[in-house]
Structure formats: structure tokens, C-alpha cells
Design an enzyme around this catalytic site. Structure first.
Site, mmCIF file in Angstrom:
data_model
loop_
_atom_site.group_PDB
_atom_site.id
_atom_site.type_symbol
_atom_site.label_atom_id
_atom_site.label_comp_id
_atom_site.label_asym_id
_atom_site.label_seq_id
_atom_site.Cartn_x
_atom_site.Cartn_y
_atom_site.Cartn_z
ATOM 1 N N GLN A 130 0.848 -1.192 0.000
ATOM 2 C CA GLN A 130 0.000 0.000 0.000
ATOM 3 C C GLN A 130 0.884 1.242 0.000
ATOM 4 O O GLN A 130 1.859 1.311 0.743
ATOM 5 C CB GLN A 130 -0.903 -0.001 1.234
ATOM 6 C CG GLN A 130 -1.943 1.101 1.241
ATOM 7 C CD GLN A 130 -2.774 1.066 2.517
ATOM 8 O OE1 GLN A 130 -2.334 1.498 3.576
ATOM 9 N NE2 GLN A 130 -3.989 0.536 2.414
ATOM 10 N N TYR A 202 -6.386 9.846 5.668
ATOM 11 C CA TYR A 202 -5.094 10.280 5.143
ATOM 12 C C TYR A 202 -5.302 11.251 3.988
ATOM 13 O O TYR A 202 -6.427 11.645 3.677
ATOM 14 C CB TYR A 202 -4.252 9.054 4.767
ATOM 15 C CG TYR A 202 -3.900 8.225 5.972
ATOM 16 C CD1 TYR A 202 -2.957 8.666 6.893
ATOM 17 C CD2 TYR A 202 -4.532 7.003 6.230
ATOM 18 C CE1 TYR A 202 -2.651 7.924 8.028
ATOM 19 C CE2 TYR A 202 -4.242 6.256 7.360
ATOM 20 C CZ TYR A 202 -3.292 6.727 8.253
ATOM 21 O OH TYR A 202 -3.007 6.001 9.382
ATOM 22 N N ARG A 250 -7.979 1.624 -1.694
ATOM 23 C CA ARG A 250 -8.700 1.445 -0.428
ATOM 24 C C ARG A 250 -9.515 2.691 -0.143
ATOM 25 O O ARG A 250 -8.978 3.803 -0.123
ATOM 26 C CB ARG A 250 -7.738 1.172 0.726
ATOM 27 C CG ARG A 250 -8.511 0.699 1.974
ATOM 28 C CD ARG A 250 -7.622 0.082 3.006
ATOM 29 N NE ARG A 250 -8.405 -0.814 3.862
ATOM 30 C CZ ARG A 250 -7.963 -1.356 4.986
ATOM 31 N NH1 ARG A 250 -6.729 -1.123 5.390
ATOM 32 N NH2 ARG A 250 -8.734 -2.156 5.697
ATOM 33 N N ARG A 348 -6.130 -7.061 12.587
ATOM 34 C CA ARG A 348 -5.745 -7.439 13.939
ATOM 35 C C ARG A 348 -5.896 -8.934 14.205
ATOM 36 O O ARG A 348 -5.143 -9.512 14.988
ATOM 37 C CB ARG A 348 -6.562 -6.629 14.951
ATOM 38 C CG ARG A 348 -6.214 -5.159 14.993
ATOM 39 C CD ARG A 348 -7.231 -4.367 15.801
ATOM 40 N NE ARG A 348 -8.535 -4.354 15.161
ATOM 41 C CZ ARG A 348 -9.653 -3.902 15.736
ATOM 42 N NH1 ARG A 348 -9.603 -3.433 16.982
ATOM 43 N NH2 ARG A 348 -10.798 -3.908 15.085
ATOM 44 N N CYS A 391 0.824 -7.149 20.416
ATOM 45 C CA CYS A 391 -0.499 -7.780 20.490
ATOM 46 C C CYS A 391 -0.704 -8.342 21.886
ATOM 47 O O CYS A 391 0.183 -9.003 22.438
ATOM 48 C CB CYS A 391 -0.619 -8.894 19.449
ATOM 49 S SG CYS A 391 -2.214 -9.749 19.483
ATOM 50 N N ALA A 422 -4.118 -16.191 32.588
ATOM 51 C CA ALA A 422 -2.693 -16.465 32.759
ATOM 52 C C ALA A 422 -2.449 -17.939 33.055
ATOM 53 O O ALA A 422 -1.521 -18.552 32.504
ATOM 54 C CB ALA A 422 -2.117 -15.586 33.861
ATOM 55 N N LYS A 458 -19.715 -9.136 25.487
ATOM 56 C CA LYS A 458 -18.337 -9.583 25.742
ATOM 57 C C LYS A 458 -17.949 -10.728 24.804
ATOM 58 O O LYS A 458 -17.123 -11.581 25.135
ATOM 59 C CB LYS A 458 -18.171 -10.013 27.198
ATOM 60 C CG LYS A 458 -18.608 -8.976 28.229
ATOM 61 C CD LYS A 458 -17.982 -7.609 28.005
ATOM 62 C CE LYS A 458 -16.522 -7.568 28.319
ATOM 63 N NZ LYS A 458 -15.964 -6.194 28.187
ATOM 64 N N ALA A 484 -6.074 -25.228 45.706
ATOM 65 C CA ALA A 484 -4.818 -25.827 46.137
ATOM 66 C C ALA A 484 -4.319 -25.218 47.452
ATOM 67 O O ALA A 484 -4.216 -23.992 47.584
ATOM 68 C CB ALA A 484 -3.764 -25.663 45.058
#
Length: 669
Positions: A130, A202, A250, A348, A391, A422, A458, A484
Site C-alpha cells: 500500500q 489520510y 482502499r 488485527r 499484540c 494467565a 463480551k 490448592a
């Protein structure tokens, strides 16, 4: 599922409650995505296009680096049909928009660009580039800043205080030549296609839109005049490159400004572009001053420009590429199967998982790491912070060779304590490295984000939770439904604590008959009548918005003791848009108002004018999270066990922090 939006839509439509399945067998197939396609004479192996996105991995002089090449190689290896390289500046005057942007303004750029093109093509993908001029959206903020007129974008102006100046006719004529020369360089570098960026605010959009063009010469005023520069650029390119070298443009279907580009003008423009030799229209929407329409976050609908690209497709005989939060294979397949567009373009989503295409087409749908549309890693902590793009869910982005996962030569018995984001990511990673992993989680996997399964708004975050749970399940990792304790963890070689962070205790008096809840525990089925959300950070604003959107009988009041909402380190798209969305959803926002006490049916607040009683059948306290204590980790270490603390148990944060913490800790064990 896709929801059509009207022109200049206001309140976004709600998200679908769940992703549609693509086959009754449970193994999704996406035949439309996998069909070969063509742009002009260019044959493409499937209908998936990687949208051009800035990475900021080039050298300061615009030459590509090994990081640039590795990034695009990795995308090609993921099975994409056409990889579009990010916007590249066409002159050395004012077109460079961002730090470490790729250049195509000089012959010296061609060698590196040729290296990049050859490497991507070696993967079986086609590769385009592009070309662009930043116009008033010169993020660098440095002079010269040139545009159609003096209309300024406040964010760029704020960098160094400079405003754009209108281009002279002579400068416009030179720029037309520069675009033509840049396209010729793309051909010399052996790209398969070149694309002119005429959208997203742009320079060319500055001319196309009445919102940013108040010129009175032949490049301003009427539609024909405002479109003149783009048509001259297209004509110049067509004179400079062979006719069998595909040319894409575009366009923003509209810029979503009330006085801006209309869909009728965009359709007329698309017809003219076809007449002038353009081979494909790449349709998206919005611009940077209305970022939620350009890089649409989690609170916006998916495929939000569908209403516009379909009108373009009905008007032209050349292919149309659809773009804008397509995110999942189901959404992309639906677009193609319905003949809504000829190709689908994802940005993304491919950063989150460069193997998106190969997994979708290979029957591995559940393995796709989903983009959560948070704009945190790619923009907020990435480009906006002056770094390369990153990301939240893919720590390897733009570091494809830096942090490989390697099999361990010392397999260990590892306990992962906590099945949140996590913990699940850590367990899967450690398993892949060859360790023997046991995951302890007394509740359903998902941790603090289990609540996402109950709320349609969500969808993106829920997709990540479901994906990580699937990754644990398909590996056969032992999951023990146990909270635990020290005895449970005896004998393990390594212990990874991913136990999260507790809710911060609010300085609010709570009566014995009151039962306030938290943003992660409140359910749509709990909401009746008057609802008060205490706390105007992200968690409180998000909670108030989803209750207002999804609980029709709720009357929501949001209470924040400070003068402003979202006053912490919030992702910029959230901070910009959430106050307006709360207003649209009829949430009553009370700033400079401190909650004093909560009772069974009301909340007492203190305002600048004195105390006030707010009726409340439901009270949600969103005070944020407190740092987790070290007592458990210290007890384990005292008896000689090796302990690694990750995610919010180490430091409260967002998804970015949880995933990155788990990944880099897992590489070290």
C-alpha cells in the site's frame, strides 16, 4: 452473525450471543474462504487478505529490516491468500506519517522491498504493498504537514503544535507524479499488486471529504473536483506500470462525519475508479478522529461497514474486498457465502494468530487465538507509545524469531494454581515444552473472566476464554477441581501461581441487609429495576454499559468520586468512546459524587450539594483490584519449593499483562 448498520449509524448494534457453527459434525469448514480467487489476472489461493497495518519495524530511513521481513514471512506461512504490506510513504516531503514507517519514495528502497516481496511469495501467498501520504494525520507531528486545506486533526496538532497547510496546485501535481513513481517501484520490487490508500483520513481522504476540504480551486467544492486528485493518481499509475499489474484502491465507505463523505459519493467514485483502470476496491471505513469506526473496538459491532461495501459491490464489475472487524472465520465465511463481497480482509485477527487461515481451512477452528479487539497491544502500548506494534494475545508479534518456544531438556512436574487467562496460557505452554502439568482450579476455567460467558457484549473476550479452555482440554492437561493448599502442592518441582488479584475493598459502609456485587460476578439475571454502579474506571464503565444495553428493565446510575470517568491508564479507544456510549445507553453518570453507604434498597452518596439517596435494587462496586498478598508464595518458598508468580497475582493488569506474563515466565521454566 452480522448486523447491518444504516448510514452514519449512531448506537452500535449488539453483538451476537454466540458464534454460529459451520457444520453439524463439530468440525467447522469454511468452503467460501478456501475458494481460489482472482484480481485482474492475479490468481490467489483463497479469499483471505491480510489488511495493511503499520508495524513500525522499518529503519528510520524507511528501509525494511529483518524484523519487517520475518513478520511478513510469518503471515505468508499462515496460509493467507494475499498479504498486503503496510502503508508506505511516497515522497520525502510530508507523506511520512509515523515513526519507522516503510518508505517507497526512493530507488534505494527497492532492494529491501524486493527482498520482502520475494520472501512472502516464497510461502505461496501473493504480496501487495500500500502506498500513501499521511496528510493531516501525520502522527509524527513534524512540519511540513500538508493537506487539502488547513483543517487540523487535534491529536496530530498536539504533538508539536503544528497545523497542516493547504497544498498548492504545483505540489498536488508533483504528488501525483510521486504516487506514480512509487507504484513503478512496487512493480520493480516484484510485488504482485499495488494499493493506493484513499481512506481512513489520510491525504487523499482529506481531498475527498467535504469535512476536511474547503478549497475553492479545481480540487475543492464539487464531488468531481474533490475526486480529481485520486483519479489523476490512478491515471498516472496506469501510465507507469503494465496493465496486467493489478491496482487496488482502499476507500472508506464513509468517514462517519455528519458533513463528510456520503455513500452515494463513494459509489460514484468506485464506478469512476473502475473506468480509470482500478482492478479492485478495498472497502473499510472511518478515520482517526473517529477511531472507533476505523479500528473498531470490542464495544462496536463486527463487519460494521457491510452496509456500505455491498452498495459499492452492486455498482461495479470489479472485485470488492470487505474489511472492518471481521475477526472470526464464521463472520468472514458468512460474508463470502452470501456474495456480500469477493474477498475478506483481516488485520488485527492476523496479528493475534498468523495461522488464522491455515487453522480455519484445516479444520482447526478451535485452535485460532482470537483477536479481542482491545487495541491495547497493537496501538495503546504499541504504535501510540512510539514502539513497534504488539499484540495482547500474541507476545511474538514483530519478534517472530526472538522468543521461540523450545522443548525443555529437564522435564519437570509443574503445578499451575489458578485457571484464569494467565493460568490456562501457562499450563498449555508448559505442556508444549515437555513438562508434566497439573492445573488446579476449584471453579470452571476462566478465572475472573468467567463472567463473559453471560454477556453478549463480551463476545470477543469470551472467545479468548473459550479458546484457552479448549487448548487446555485438547492437550489432556490434568485439571483438579481443588483450591490448592500447601499439602496439595507438596512434591511438585515447580509451582506457578496464577491466582489473580482480589477486588479492592471500597471505602463504603455496607449495611447488614445489603448484598452488593462486583463487575465480574453480576449476572444479567440478577438485574432488576434501579441499579447503581460505584466506580467510574474501566471496570465500572464497562459494567454499567453492558447492564444498560442488555437488561431492558434496568435504570443504571454510575457514580464516580472524581471529576472525570476513566482517569487511569485506560486504553485510548475506551477512554475516548465509553462516556459517549454510556450517554447513548441512557446511563445516568454522576461524577464528583462519592458513595457513602449501601443498604438493601438504596445508596447514600455525597455530592457537592450535599448527601443524596439513590434508589437501588442492585448495587455493583467497581473499586478495581488490589495487589495480591505474598503469604502463600512465601510459605511455599520457605519449605524449599520453586515458585513463579504470574498474571494479576503478580501485578493487577489487563489481558495483555496476563498473557505476556504467562508466556515469558513459561519460557524460563
Amino acid at each position: 452473525m452480522i448486523t447491518d448498520l444504516p448510514r452514519h449509524a449512531g448506537t452500535p448494534a449488539p453483538h451476537p450471543a454466540s458464534e454460529p457453527t459451520a457444520s453439524e459434525s463439530g468440525a467447522p469448514t469454511f468452503p467460501a474462504l478456501g475458494r481460489p480467487g482472482a484480481i485482474g489476472d492475479l490468481q490467489i489461493r483463497n479469499r483471505v487478505v491480510k489488511s495493511p497495518q503499520a508495524t513500525a519495524t522499518a529503519n528510520q530511513d524507511g528501509s525494511v529490516t529483518a524484523r519487517t521481513v520475518d513478520h511478513y514471512r510469518r503471515l505468508g506461512e499462515g496460509g493467507i491468500g494475499l498479504v498486503m504490506v503496510e502503508y508506505s510513504y511516497v515522497d520525502d516531503d510530508a507523506s511520512k506519517a509515523i515513526h519507522n514507517q516503510i518508505g517507497i519514495s526512493r530507488r534505494e528502497h527497492v532492494a529491501g522491498l524486493g527482498w520482502l516481496a520475494d520472501v512472502v511469495r516464497s510461502t505461496g501467498a501473493k504480496v501487495g504493498i500500500q502506498i500513501a501520504h499521511g496528510g493531516r494525520q501525520k502522527f509524527l507531528g513534524t512540519p511540513p504537514m500538508k493537506s487539502a486545506s488547513g483543517s487540523s486533526w487535534s491529536e496530530a496538532e498536539a504533538v508539536e503544535g503544528h497545523r497542516p497547510v493547504p497544498m498548492t496546485t504545483e505540489e498536488i501535481h508533483q504528488l501525483v507524479q510521486d504516487f506514480g513513481a512509487a507504484a513503478a517501484r512496487a512493480h520493480d520490487a516484484r510485488f504482485d499488486l499495488v494499493e493506493v490508500h484513499a481512506g481512513h483520513g489520510y491525504l487523499i481522504t482529506n481531498f475527498l471529504s467535504p469535512h476536511t476540504n474547503d478549497r475553492t480551486d479545481e480540487y475543492g467544492g464539487s464531488f468531481e473536483n474533490r475526486a480529481r486528485i485520486l483519479l489523476e493518481i490512478v491515471d498516472e499509475i496506469r501510465q507507469r506500470v503494465p496493465w496486467d499489474f493489478p491496482l487496488s484502491v482502499r476507500l472508506s465507505v464513509v468517514d462517519y462525519e455528519p458533513d463528510g463523505i456520503t455513500i452515494d459519493e463513494t459509489v460514484r467514485l468506485a464506478r469512476l475508479l473502475q473506468e480509470h483502470g482500478v482492478d479492485v476496491i478495498h472497502a473499510s471505513g472511518g478515520h482517526h478522529a473517529l477511531m472507533e469506526w476505523e479500528v473498531s473496538p470490542w464495544f462496536m459491532p463486527r463487519a460494521l461497514h457491510k452496509w456500505g461495501w455491498e452498495q459499492i459491490r452492486d455498482a461495479v464489475d470489479i472485485p470488492v474486498i470487505a474489511s472492518g472487524s471481521l475477526v472470526s472465520p464464521e463472520v468472514a465465511e458468512e460474508i463470502l457465502a452470501a456474495d456480500s463481497a469477493d474477498f475478506v480482509s483481516l488485520g488485527r485477527a492476523m496479528l493475534a494468530d498468523p495461522d488464522w487461515t491455515a487453522k480455519a481451512l484445516g479444520g482447526r477452528r478451535a485452535e485460532i487465538t482470537p483477536c479481542i479487539r482491545c487495541n491495547d497491544g497493537c496501538l495503546h502500548r504499541g504504535l501510540n507509545a512510539g514502539r513497534s506494534s504488539g499484540c495482547s494475545v500474541n507476545p511474538n508479534l514483530n519478534e517472530e524469531r526472538s522468543f521461540p518456544l523450545e522443548l525443555t531438556d529437564r522435564p519437570a512436574e509443574i503445578a499451575v494454581v489458578g485457571g484464569g487467562i494467565a493460568g490456562m496460557r501457562s499450563a498449555a505452554l508448559l505442556y508444549d515444552r515437555g513438562h508434566r502439568v497439573t492445573l488446579f482450579e476449584p471453579d470452571r476455567l476462566g478465572g475472573a473472566l468467567r463472567f463473559t460467558r453471560q454477556w453478549t457484549s463480551k463476545t470477543d473476550l469470551r472467545a479468548l476464554v473459550d479458546h484457552l479452555e479448549s487448548e487446555v482440554t485438547r492437550r489432556g492437561i490434568l485439571v483438579l477441581p481443588v483450591r490448592a493448599g500447601l499439602d496439595d502442592l507438596a512434591g511438585f518441582d515447580e509451582i506457578v501461581l496464577a491466582t489473580g488479584a482480589p477486588d479492592r475493598v471500597a471505602k463504603v459502609e455496607i449495611a447488614g441487609d445489603a448484598s452488593p456485587t462486583s463487575p465480574t460476578l453480576v449476572s444479567p439475571t440478577d438485574i432488576t429495576g434501579d441499579t447503581v454502579v460505584i466506580g467510574g474506571g474501566f471496570s465500572g464503565c464497562d459494567c454499567a454499559l453492558r447492564i444498560a444495553r442488555e437488561c431492558p428493565n434496568a435504570k443504571v446510575t454510575l457514580v464516580e468520586q472524581h471529576e472525570d470517568l476513566l482517569s487511569g491508564d485506560e486504553v485510548f479507544t475506551d477512554a475516548i468512546a465509553l462516556p459517549g456510549l454510556l450517554s447513548q445507553a441512557d446511563v445516568r453518570v454522576r461524577t464528583a459524587t462519592r458513595a457513602l453507604s449501601v443498604a438493601a434498597d438504596h445508596v447514600i452518596v455525597e455530592t457537592p450539594n450535599g448527601s443524596e439517596r439513590l434508589p437501588a435494587q442492585t448495587v455493583v462496586i467497581a473499586a478495581g483490584r488490589a495487589p495480591a498478598g505474598d503469604d502463600f508464595a512465601d510459605a511455599l518458598r520457605t519449605r524449599g519449593q520453586a515458585v513463579t508468580v504470574i498474571g494479576s497475582a503478580d501485578r493487577p493488569g489487563r489481558v495483555f499483562d496476563a498473557i505476556h506474563s504467562a508466556y515469558f515466565a513459561g519460557r524460563r521454566l
